[in-house]
Write a protein that holds these residues in place. Structure first.
Motif, PDB file in Angstrom:
ATOM      1  N   ARG A 127       0.813  -1.215   0.000  1.00 45.32           N
ATOM      2  CA  ARG A 127       0.000   0.000   0.000  1.00 45.32           C
ATOM      3  C   ARG A 127       0.846   1.263   0.000  1.00 45.32           C
ATOM      4  O   ARG A 127       0.418   2.291  -0.514  1.00 45.32           O
ATOM      5  N   LYS A 169      -4.350   7.677   4.009  1.00 46.63           N
ATOM      6  CA  LYS A 169      -5.485   7.029   4.659  1.00 46.63           C
ATOM      7  C   LYS A 169      -5.168   6.845   6.133  1.00 46.63           C
ATOM      8  O   LYS A 169      -4.108   6.323   6.482  1.00 46.63           O
ATOM      9  N   GLU A 171      -6.485   5.131   9.630  1.00 48.24           N
ATOM     10  CA  GLU A 171      -7.376   4.096  10.140  1.00 48.24           C
ATOM     11  C   GLU A 171      -7.374   4.113  11.667  1.00 48.24           C
ATOM     12  O   GLU A 171      -6.316   4.197  12.291  1.00 48.24           O
ATOM     13  N   VAL A 214      -8.387  10.219   3.683  1.00 48.03           N
ATOM     14  CA  VAL A 214      -9.527   9.336   3.914  1.00 48.03           C
ATOM     15  C   VAL A 214      -9.457   8.856   5.357  1.00 48.03           C
ATOM     16  O   VAL A 214      -8.403   8.391   5.813  1.00 48.03           O
ATOM     17  N   THR A 216     -11.018   6.244   8.218  1.00 47.44           N
ATOM     18  CA  THR A 216     -11.761   4.986   8.316  1.00 47.44           C
ATOM     19  C   THR A 216     -11.699   4.469   9.744  1.00 47.44           C
ATOM     20  O   THR A 216     -10.615   4.434  10.344  1.00 47.44           O
ATOM     21  N   SER A 244       0.113   6.587   0.841  1.00 43.51           N
ATOM     22  CA  SER A 244      -0.091   5.688  -0.281  1.00 43.51           C
ATOM     23  C   SER A 244       1.021   5.778  -1.319  1.00 43.51           C
ATOM     24  O   SER A 244       1.519   6.863  -1.637  1.00 43.51           O
ATOM     25  N   ASN A 251      -4.327   2.604  -4.181  1.00 47.79           N
ATOM     26  CA  ASN A 251      -4.410   4.046  -4.323  1.00 47.79           C
ATOM     27  C   ASN A 251      -5.580   4.455  -5.188  1.00 47.79           C
ATOM     28  O   ASN A 251      -6.106   5.567  -5.083  1.00 47.79           O
ATOM     29  N   PHE A 254      -8.992   5.228  -3.210  1.00 51.48           N
ATOM     30  CA  PHE A 254      -9.075   6.373  -2.295  1.00 51.48           C
ATOM     31  C   PHE A 254     -10.063   7.388  -2.819  1.00 51.48           C
ATOM     32  O   PHE A 254     -10.206   7.600  -3.992  1.00 51.48           O
TER      33      PHE A 254
END
Length: 254
Positions: A127, A169, A171, A214, A216, A244, A251, A254
């Motif tokens: 990733r 991203k 998380e 992003v 999550t 990313s 990617n 996203f």
């Protein structure tokens, strides 16, 4: 008197079953035509497909059924590099290709120089560069407010992100122990709030494009170790920042 046998009259034309079959196929065809007519057609993809047929040598003697305002060469010249319009900042415009290995090495050196390797780890997978921050590094238990002790590392992350255009991203993860408070009725809300807090701090402190991020919240659905001991529970409570890799397939989501 001898009775003459009547000859059986043979029907001319196609068999009767074929007529029924033809009607059924016609109805099915009409049905799919209606489905297609009600579907949403991507105009850009349609134009790209039409242009590919137009460029085929086998069809050079046939004019295109779609009229274009300009030629393919003119359209190619009109396309803008996303790094030229300044949407990722000046540093991002200068560096379209980011050396992910160099980025990882810089983060690891920072962690070692500041004795942060116990609560934060930096690795690389398919990733991109993955930063794992344990709960004790960022938050109090069952809270999503960033601790002052986490600011130096987030400052390093924010400075790096200002210099590169990569998508990010964040998380949020919790352990399996249930939570039920006024602010966080379950682990879903807590994990999502923690991911959002990290992103909000980066956006409020540094000149970063919100479209790159992003958030999550996974709750307790993705533990890295079984929730069978105090140490394991602590390991599963974490925030993961994924810088990313532009060449990664993830990617694109996203």
């Amino acid at each position: 008197m001898i009775k003459r046998r009547r000859r059986r009259q043979v029907d001319k034309g196609a068999p009767k079953w074929m007529v029924t079959f033809s009607d059924m196929m016609t109805l099915i065809l009409v049905f799919f035509i209606l489905l297609f007519s009600m579907s949403v057609v991507d105009a850009q993809k349609f134009r790209a497909i039409a242009e590919s047929f137009q460029q085929r040598q086998i069809f050079e003697f046939l004019p295109s059924a779609i009229e274009f305002d300009n030629t393919a060469e003119e359209r190619e010249g009109d396309r803008q590099d996303p790094f030229e319009d300044g949407q990722f900042g000046e540093s991002g415009a200068e560096t379209a290709e980011v050396n992910m290995d160099a980025l990882l090495a810089e983060v690891q050196n920072f962690l070692e120089e500041n004795n942060l390797t116990e609560g934060i780890s930096a690795t690389r997978d398919d990733r991109g560069v993955v930063l794992v921050l344990q709960e004790r590094t960022l938050f109090e238990t069952a809270e999503a407010d960033i601790l002052p002790e986490a600011l130096p590392f987030l400052e390093k992350v924010g400075t790096l992100l200002e210099a590169i255009p990569n998508m990010v991203k964040v998380e949020g993860h919790t352990d399996s122990r249930p939570i039920s408070t006024f602010r966080y009725p379950s682990n879903w809300e807590l994990s999502g709030a923690r991911a959002s807090s990290v992103i909000r701090h980066l956006l409020d402190t540094y000149d970063l494009d919100p479209k790159r991020f992003v958030a999550t919240g996974y709750g307790d659905t993705r533990p890295v170790v079984p929730n069978t001991s105090v140490e394991n529970l602590q390991t599963n409570r974490r925030v993961v920042i994924v810088i990313s890799d532009p060449n990664s397939e993830d990617n694109q989501t996203f």
